[in-house]
Write a protein that holds these residues in place. Structure first.
Motif, PDB file in Angstrom:
ATOM      1  N   SER A  30     -21.326   9.163   1.681  1.00 19.30           N
ATOM      2  CA  SER A  30     -19.735   9.485   1.545  1.00 19.30           C
ATOM      3  C   SER A  30     -19.879  10.804   0.647  1.00 19.30           C
ATOM      4  CB  SER A  30     -19.297   8.473   0.702  1.00 19.30           C
ATOM      5  OG  SER A  30     -19.777   8.342  -0.624  1.00 19.30           O
ATOM      6  N   ILE A  31     -20.906  11.145  -0.049  1.00 14.71           N
ATOM      7  CA  ILE A  31     -21.003  12.368  -0.998  1.00 14.71           C
ATOM      8  C   ILE A  31     -21.045  13.498   0.063  1.00 14.71           C
ATOM      9  CG2 ILE A  31     -22.287  13.787  -2.593  1.00 14.71           C
ATOM     10  CD1 ILE A  31     -22.747  11.251  -4.209  1.00 14.71           C
ATOM     11  N   TYR A  32     -22.240  13.342   0.984  1.00 10.26           N
ATOM     12  CA  TYR A  32     -22.617  14.367   1.929  1.00 10.26           C
ATOM     13  C   TYR A  32     -21.040  14.796   2.791  1.00 10.26           C
ATOM     14  CZ  TYR A  32     -24.066  16.730   6.161  1.00 10.26           C
ATOM     15  OH  TYR A  32     -24.550  17.594   7.195  1.00 10.26           O
ATOM     16  N   GLU A  33     -20.439  13.726   3.379  1.00  8.04           N
ATOM     17  CA  GLU A  33     -19.076  14.141   4.017  1.00  8.04           C
ATOM     18  C   GLU A  33     -18.132  14.672   3.195  1.00  8.04           C
ATOM     19  OE1 GLU A  33     -18.841  13.459   6.803  1.00  8.04           O
ATOM     20  OE2 GLU A  33     -20.606  12.448   7.585  1.00  8.04           O
TER      21      GLU A  33
ATOM     22  N   VAL B 101       1.036  -1.195   0.006  1.00 10.90           N
ATOM     23  CA  VAL B 101      -0.224   0.088   0.031  1.00 10.90           C
ATOM     24  C   VAL B 101       0.800   1.420  -0.016  1.00 10.90           C
ATOM     25  CG1 VAL B 101      -0.343  -0.116   2.650  1.00 10.90           C
ATOM     26  CG2 VAL B 101      -1.996   1.332   1.048  1.00 10.90           C
ATOM     27  N   GLN B 102       0.742   2.241  -0.775  1.00 11.78           N
ATOM     28  CA  GLN B 102       1.289   3.462  -1.062  1.00 11.78           C
ATOM     29  C   GLN B 102       0.530   4.408  -0.120  1.00 11.78           C
ATOM     30  OE1 GLN B 102       4.242   4.352  -2.202  1.00 11.78           O
ATOM     31  NE2 GLN B 102       4.068   6.480  -2.569  1.00 11.78           N
ATOM     32  N   LYS B 103       0.994   5.080   0.770  1.00 12.04           N
ATOM     33  CA  LYS B 103       0.344   6.305   1.345  1.00 12.04           C
ATOM     34  C   LYS B 103       0.241   7.450   0.709  1.00 12.04           C
ATOM     35  CE  LYS B 103       1.908   6.902   5.752  1.00 12.04           C
ATOM     36  NZ  LYS B 103       2.390   6.940   7.094  1.00 12.04           N
ATOM     37  N   CYS B 104      -0.825   7.995   0.476  1.00  9.13           N
ATOM     38  CA  CYS B 104      -1.105   9.109  -0.512  1.00  9.13           C
ATOM     39  C   CYS B 104      -2.013  10.198   0.277  1.00  9.13           C
ATOM     40  CB  CYS B 104      -1.975   8.568  -1.642  1.00  9.13           C
ATOM     41  SG  CYS B 104      -1.072   7.280  -2.854  1.00  9.13           S
ATOM     42  N   ASP B 105      -1.834  11.354  -0.438  1.00  6.58           N
ATOM     43  CA  ASP B 105      -2.730  12.618  -0.084  1.00  6.58           C
ATOM     44  C   ASP B 105      -3.183  13.297  -1.123  1.00  6.58           C
ATOM     45  OD1 ASP B 105      -3.625  14.428   1.656  1.00  6.58           O
ATOM     46  OD2 ASP B 105      -1.742  15.402   2.172  1.00  6.58           O
ATOM     47  N   PHE B 106      -4.049  12.898  -1.824  1.00  5.69           N
ATOM     48  CA  PHE B 106      -4.501  13.528  -2.866  1.00  5.69           C
ATOM     49  C   PHE B 106      -5.830  14.000  -2.968  1.00  5.69           C
ATOM     50  CE2 PHE B 106      -3.848   9.288  -4.270  1.00  5.69           C
ATOM     51  CZ  PHE B 106      -5.366   8.673  -4.484  1.00  5.69           C
ATOM     52  N   GLY B 107      -6.637  14.155  -1.640  1.00 12.62           N
ATOM     53  CA  GLY B 107      -7.680  14.496  -1.422  1.00 12.62           C
ATOM     54  C   GLY B 107      -8.806  13.796  -2.042  1.00 12.62           C
ATOM     55  N   TRP B 108      -9.160  12.745  -1.520  1.00 17.74           N
ATOM     56  CA  TRP B 108      -9.744  11.610  -2.425  1.00 17.74           C
ATOM     57  C   TRP B 108     -11.309  11.402  -1.654  1.00 17.74           C
ATOM     58  CZ3 TRP B 108     -11.494   7.067  -0.088  1.00 17.74           C
ATOM     59  CH2 TRP B 108     -12.307   6.019  -1.001  1.00 17.74           C
ATOM     60  N   ALA B 109     -12.374  11.004  -2.467  1.00 19.50           N
ATOM     61  CA  ALA B 109     -13.588  10.754  -1.833  1.00 19.50           C
ATOM     62  C   ALA B 109     -14.236   9.792  -2.852  1.00 19.50           C
ATOM     63  CB  ALA B 109     -14.526  11.863  -1.956  1.00 19.50           C
ATOM     64  N   ASP B 110     -14.955   8.782  -2.335  1.00 24.40           N
ATOM     65  CA  ASP B 110     -15.618   7.713  -3.099  1.00 24.40           C
ATOM     66  C   ASP B 110     -17.168   8.332  -3.162  1.00 24.40           C
ATOM     67  OD1 ASP B 110     -17.151   5.609  -4.049  1.00 24.40           O
ATOM     68  OD2 ASP B 110     -16.537   4.139  -2.794  1.00 24.40           O
ATOM     69  N   LEU B 111     -17.537   8.576  -4.341  1.00 24.61           N
ATOM     70  CA  LEU B 111     -18.873   9.012  -4.385  1.00 24.61           C
ATOM     71  C   LEU B 111     -19.939   8.246  -4.806  1.00 24.61           C
ATOM     72  CD1 LEU B 111     -17.500  12.111  -6.781  1.00 24.61           C
ATOM     73  CD2 LEU B 111     -17.964  11.994  -4.191  1.00 24.61           C
ATOM     74  N   GLY B 112     -19.874   7.131  -4.110  1.00 21.22           N
ATOM     75  CA  GLY B 112     -20.735   5.742  -4.521  1.00 21.22           C
ATOM     76  C   GLY B 112     -21.894   5.776  -3.493  1.00 21.22           C
ATOM     77  N   THR B 113     -21.807   6.667  -2.529  1.00 17.88           N
ATOM     78  CA  THR B 113     -23.063   6.699  -1.703  1.00 17.88           C
ATOM     79  C   THR B 113     -23.580   7.990  -1.226  1.00 17.88           C
ATOM     80  OG1 THR B 113     -21.974   6.612   0.421  1.00 17.88           O
ATOM     81  CG2 THR B 113     -22.269   4.547  -0.575  1.00 17.88           C
ATOM     82  N   TRP B 114     -24.896   8.183  -0.649  1.00 16.56           N
ATOM     83  CA  TRP B 114     -25.182   9.367  -0.344  1.00 16.56           C
ATOM     84  C   TRP B 114     -24.406  10.116   0.873  1.00 16.56           C
ATOM     85  CZ3 TRP B 114     -27.908  12.162  -3.516  1.00 16.56           C
ATOM     86  CH2 TRP B 114     -28.808  11.507  -4.495  1.00 16.56           C
TER      87      TRP B 114
END
Length: 361
Positions: free
Chosen positions: A279-282, A264-277
């Motif tokens: 997760s989008i809200y958060e 696993v590569q530790k990353c910091d690119f401002g990610w979000a999974d847009l698959g659920t209501w």
């Protein structure tokens, strides 16, 4: 651009967790969900087109959705749309793509990505991907991209960091956990040992094919005749006849969790999974009283912690709601508690399908 870098975008999902705005006939990856002028698929394609030649990008989807890919990505060569005859989850999709790429370029380095994610720091993303491409070019490894959690999110998968490798921010993988209960997610976050699993991973194509041969039935073995690659038409015809023989396995479970040499590569690119209501809200910025309004016209009074998505031309007047999803598309209006919405929305989709039929799904 590196001619040996390739990408596989996974775009065959039905998107039911964002029902009713994501529908079976047009799932979320083919919708301009946020009113940006580009669908989620197009935004994902744009992200990788900055990194590699367009002809090195492949999109995996199904026959039912292939026309959306052709329409939305006219610059993509038509043969780069891998259109599957039946739905078999993402591991078989990766298997077909890896087979195709391995014959085009045996030296290829491949990144696999879902089509429904947000990246808020594009330059950091490109740097992380470039680092990992360099690593898999010289190592027979699978590298998952992990992002440090910002909240105890039960809707995401988690990767537990193992030992440092001494290479970049690369770690061995101690464990994978898919969608834990919120209390476990809070413990994971507080420990500092767990990162969100973005679902994005890289490998060189030779090692990826080697892993797939061990994990999946040898469905593709008979495509080649005595080591000679068959024509594209013969390959597609073989897939039409044999793809249903693949098991229904996800890439995360079927490949990453069952292979050796996974990091696993530790990353910091401002990610979000847009698959659920939820997760989008958060992931999105809030307006007054912590409401999230997505490309919609609303008047809200005495409302907080809600997420609202209405069709263009519709006006919502909402009073007195706290912590709700208010979503409408076509012939369906959904109003339900936000909470951890995935299970709740799935329940309603099943009930609606049974009671009212496919027209509402």
């Amino acid at each position: 651009m590196n001619k040996d870098c390739y990408c596989v975008i996974l775009a065959g999902g039905k998107g039911r967790r964002l029902w009713p705005c994501s529908r079976e006939r047009q799932p979320k990856q083919f919708v301009d969900f946020f009113g940006t002028g580009r669908t989620q698929l197009q935004q994902t394609f744009d992200r990788f087109a900055k990194i590699m030649p367009v002809e090195n990008i492949f999109v995996s989807t199904s026959h039912v959705y292939a026309h959306y890919v052709y329409d939305q990505l006219p610059e993509l060569p038509s043969e780069n749309v891998l259109s599957e005859p039946v739905h078999r989850n993402t591991a078989p999709s990766v298997a077909w793509a890896a087979y195709r790429i391995s014959h085009l370029n045996p030296q290829a380095k491949v990144i696999v990505s879902p089509s429904d994610q947000a990246v808020f720091k594009e330059e950091a993303f490109e740097n992380n991907v470039a680092e990992c491409f360099d690593i898999v070019g010289t190592h027979d490894w699978l590298i998952a991209l992990g992002v440090k959690p910002t909240r105890p999110e039960p809707g995401y998968g988690y990767i537990q960091l193992g030992d440092e490798t001494g290479i970049s921010d690369l770690y061995t993988v101690q464990s994978f956990t898919e969608k834990p209960e919120r209390e476990f997610a809070r413990m994971f976050m507080q420990s500092g040992e767990f990162y969100w699993n973005t679902g994005i991973f890289l490998s060189n194509v030779r090692y990826l094919v080697e892993c797939l041969r061990k994990i999946l039935p040898v469905v593709l073995r008979n495509i080649d005749n005595e080591g000679q690659h068959v024509s594209l038409a013969e390959e597609v015809a073989y897939i039409e006849e044999n793809f249903s023989k693949f098991p229904n396995l996800s890439a995360d479970y079927g490949i990453l969790e069952r292979s050796e040499n996974v990091f696993v590569q530790k990353c910091d690119f401002g990610w979000a999974d847009l698959g659920t209501w939820h997760s989008i809200y958060e992931a999105l910025s809030r307006v007054d009283e912590d409401n999230v309004v997505i490309d919609s016209q609303v008047i809200m009074e005495d409302c907080k912690n809600n997420i609202v998505k209405l069709p263009a031309g519709h006006l919502g007047v909402i009073n007195g709601l706290d912590g709700y999803i208010i979503a409408e598309k076509g012939n369906v209006l959904l109003i339900c508690k936000k909470g951890d919405s995935s299970a709740l929305v799935r329940k309603y989709v099943n009930e609606v399908q049974i009671q009212y039929g496919e027209d509402f799904i």
